[in-house]
Design a protein around this motif. Structure first.
Motif, PDB file in Angstrom:
ATOM      1  N   ASP A  41       0.873  -1.116   0.150  1.00  0.00           N
ATOM      2  CA  ASP A  41      -0.161   0.073   0.086  1.00  0.00           C
ATOM      3  C   ASP A  41       0.875   1.263  -0.046  1.00  0.00           C
ATOM      4  O   ASP A  41       2.010   1.387   0.339  1.00  0.00           O
ATOM      5  N   GLU A  42       0.113   2.437  -0.302  1.00  0.00           N
ATOM      6  CA  GLU A  42       0.974   3.596  -0.750  1.00  0.00           C
ATOM      7  C   GLU A  42       1.535   4.100   0.588  1.00  0.00           C
ATOM      8  O   GLU A  42       2.851   4.702   0.820  1.00  0.00           O
ATOM      9  N   ASP A  43       1.033   3.740   1.779  1.00  0.00           N
ATOM     10  CA  ASP A  43       1.607   4.437   3.333  1.00  0.00           C
ATOM     11  C   ASP A  43       2.698   3.655   3.351  1.00  0.00           C
ATOM     12  O   ASP A  43       3.879   4.120   3.960  1.00  0.00           O
ATOM     13  N   LYS A  44       2.712   2.530   3.081  1.00  0.00           N
ATOM     14  CA  LYS A  44       4.318   1.541   3.288  1.00  0.00           C
ATOM     15  C   LYS A  44       5.046   1.958   2.585  1.00  0.00           C
ATOM     16  O   LYS A  44       6.482   2.307   2.787  1.00  0.00           O
ATOM     17  N   ALA A  45       5.023   2.419   1.441  1.00  0.00           N
ATOM     18  CA  ALA A  45       5.839   3.069   0.471  1.00  0.00           C
ATOM     19  C   ALA A  45       6.559   4.403   0.829  1.00  0.00           C
ATOM     20  O   ALA A  45       7.645   4.692   0.714  1.00  0.00           O
ATOM     21  N   LYS A  46       5.234   5.195   1.424  1.00  0.00           N
ATOM     22  CA  LYS A  46       6.026   6.642   2.090  1.00  0.00           C
ATOM     23  C   LYS A  46       6.737   6.436   3.230  1.00  0.00           C
ATOM     24  O   LYS A  46       7.836   7.159   3.487  1.00  0.00           O
ATOM     25  N   ARG A  47       6.648   5.505   4.053  1.00  0.00           N
ATOM     26  CA  ARG A  47       7.332   5.207   5.150  1.00  0.00           C
ATOM     27  C   ARG A  47       8.784   4.625   4.681  1.00  0.00           C
ATOM     28  O   ARG A  47       9.740   5.111   5.331  1.00  0.00           O
ATOM     29  N   ALA A  48       8.893   3.827   3.715  1.00  0.00           N
ATOM     30  CA  ALA A  48      10.169   3.387   3.016  1.00  0.00           C
ATOM     31  C   ALA A  48      10.954   4.389   2.471  1.00  0.00           C
ATOM     32  O   ALA A  48      11.986   4.680   2.855  1.00  0.00           O
ATOM     33  N   ARG A  49      10.310   5.497   1.906  1.00  0.00           N
ATOM     34  CA  ARG A  49      11.021   6.632   1.303  1.00  0.00           C
ATOM     35  C   ARG A  49      11.505   7.484   2.535  1.00  0.00           C
ATOM     36  O   ARG A  49      12.595   7.991   2.356  1.00  0.00           O
ATOM     37  N   GLY A  50      10.605   7.664   3.506  1.00  0.00           N
ATOM     38  CA  GLY A  50      11.132   8.348   4.620  1.00  0.00           C
ATOM     39  C   GLY A  50      12.340   7.640   5.460  1.00  0.00           C
ATOM     40  O   GLY A  50      13.272   8.698   5.723  1.00  0.00           O
ATOM     41  N   ILE A  51      12.508   6.500   5.295  1.00  0.00           N
ATOM     42  CA  ILE A  51      13.706   5.742   5.853  1.00  0.00           C
ATOM     43  C   ILE A  51      14.837   6.000   5.061  1.00  0.00           C
ATOM     44  O   ILE A  51      16.265   6.356   5.495  1.00  0.00           O
ATOM     45  N   ILE A  52      14.851   6.037   3.820  1.00  0.00           N
ATOM     46  CA  ILE A  52      15.713   6.211   2.827  1.00  0.00           C
ATOM     47  C   ILE A  52      16.183   7.698   2.988  1.00  0.00           C
ATOM     48  O   ILE A  52      17.512   7.999   2.878  1.00  0.00           O
ATOM     49  N   LEU A  53      15.395   8.832   2.928  1.00  0.00           N
ATOM     50  CA  LEU A  53      15.830  10.034   3.110  1.00  0.00           C
ATOM     51  C   LEU A  53      16.512  10.289   4.438  1.00  0.00           C
ATOM     52  O   LEU A  53      17.374  11.224   4.370  1.00  0.00           O
ATOM     53  N   GLU A  54      15.880   9.782   5.497  1.00  0.00           N
ATOM     54  CA  GLU A  54      16.592  10.003   6.807  1.00  0.00           C
ATOM     55  C   GLU A  54      18.030   9.579   6.895  1.00  0.00           C
ATOM     56  O   GLU A  54      19.149  10.248   7.124  1.00  0.00           O
TER      57      GLU A  54
END
Length: 259
Positions: free
Chosen positions: A230-243
């Motif tokens: 789902d989109e929310d999990k993809a957004k969380r993954a992006r947040g981990i990458i960006l951090e």
């Protein structure tokens, strides 16, 4: 540079009003042929060379010109398949496009880059405005499992783009159980921090929309049973990458500034 507009390429299909493959509204050209065998590929019908339709540069540009008014903030995107399998035709297409002031964007894995072909790639770089680079995994071992190919040439291609000062947007697909692990995502963020030409990051959720194509082609679907992300999990993954990206960039700045 002189482009041979009679040169023929193997084209799978085209899309007249693409909105997800580069900035603005775009004419998207799907090239036929790909050496990668990504487990989550949703276009297995683009793998085989010779299965597409022969098109010339001029024919494709004519298709673009029919709707040119819609592409003022967009341009042409080459995707696939893998456009670099047809490097001379790709270069001719983009060269002719640039003569008409058309923005050019390449969606690629970079897998076919090689320093022994640097001269050929330099010709492409001269007519290339933007690259959407698909980075499949941050680990060499896991990359081979996922795609059947080494990531060596992909990273070399990214470095070549940086040297040529070509903007790069990285795309990464988050697949449950394969590319959703936090350590992988942090490692990817640290990897991306080293590229000065990185202009964006697109983290895409895995989907199963390509399964029907596998059934039609009588091919087993490699990730059968893996559910869409789902989109929310993809957004969380992006947040981990960006951090991890931000932390690595900060460390790089501190080391450069010295004591």
């Amino acid at each position: 540079m002189g482009e041979d507009c009679s040169l023929r390429g193997q084209i799978h299909s085209t899309e007249s009003f693409g909105t997800v493959d580069g900035p603005g509204v775009r004419f998207v050209v799907f090239f036929q042929g790909c050496p990668m065998r990504c487990l989550y590929c949703h276009n297995p019908d683009t793998w085989k060379m010779g299965a597409g339709t022969e098109r010339t540069v001029e024919e494709l540009l004519n298709d673009y010109r029919r709707n040119a008014a819609f592409y003022k903030s967009g341009g042409i995107t080459a995707t696939g398949g893998e456009p670099l399998m047809q490097l001379p035709f790709l270069t001719a297409l983009f060269g002719a496009a640039k003569k008409e002031g058309i923005h050019t964007c390449l969606d690629t894995s970079g897998i076919l880059y090689g320093r022994e072909r640097q001269e050929e790639f330099e010709k492409l770089f001269q007519v290339l405005d933007l690259v959407l680079l698909d980075i499949k995994h941050s680990s060499e071992e896991e990359h081979k499992k996922l795609t059947s190919q080494s990531q060596k040439h992909i990273l070399e291609f990214a470095r070549a783009l940086e040297r040529a000062d070509i903007p790069m947007v990285v795309r990464h697909v988050v697949v449950p159980g394969i590319t959703d692990e936090a350590e992988h995502l942090r490692r990817l963020g640290r990897m991306l921090a080293g590229f000065g030409n990185l202009k964006g990051l697109e983290v895409l959720p895995y989907h199963t929309m390509g399964t029907a194509k596998y059934e039609k082609m009588n091919l087993p679907y490699p990730l059968s049973g893996v559910e869409s992300l789902d989109e929310d999990k993809a957004k969380r993954a992006r947040g981990i990458i960006l951090e991890a990206f931000s932390q690595a960039r900060m460390q790089m700045r501190c080391s450069q500034s010295g004591p």
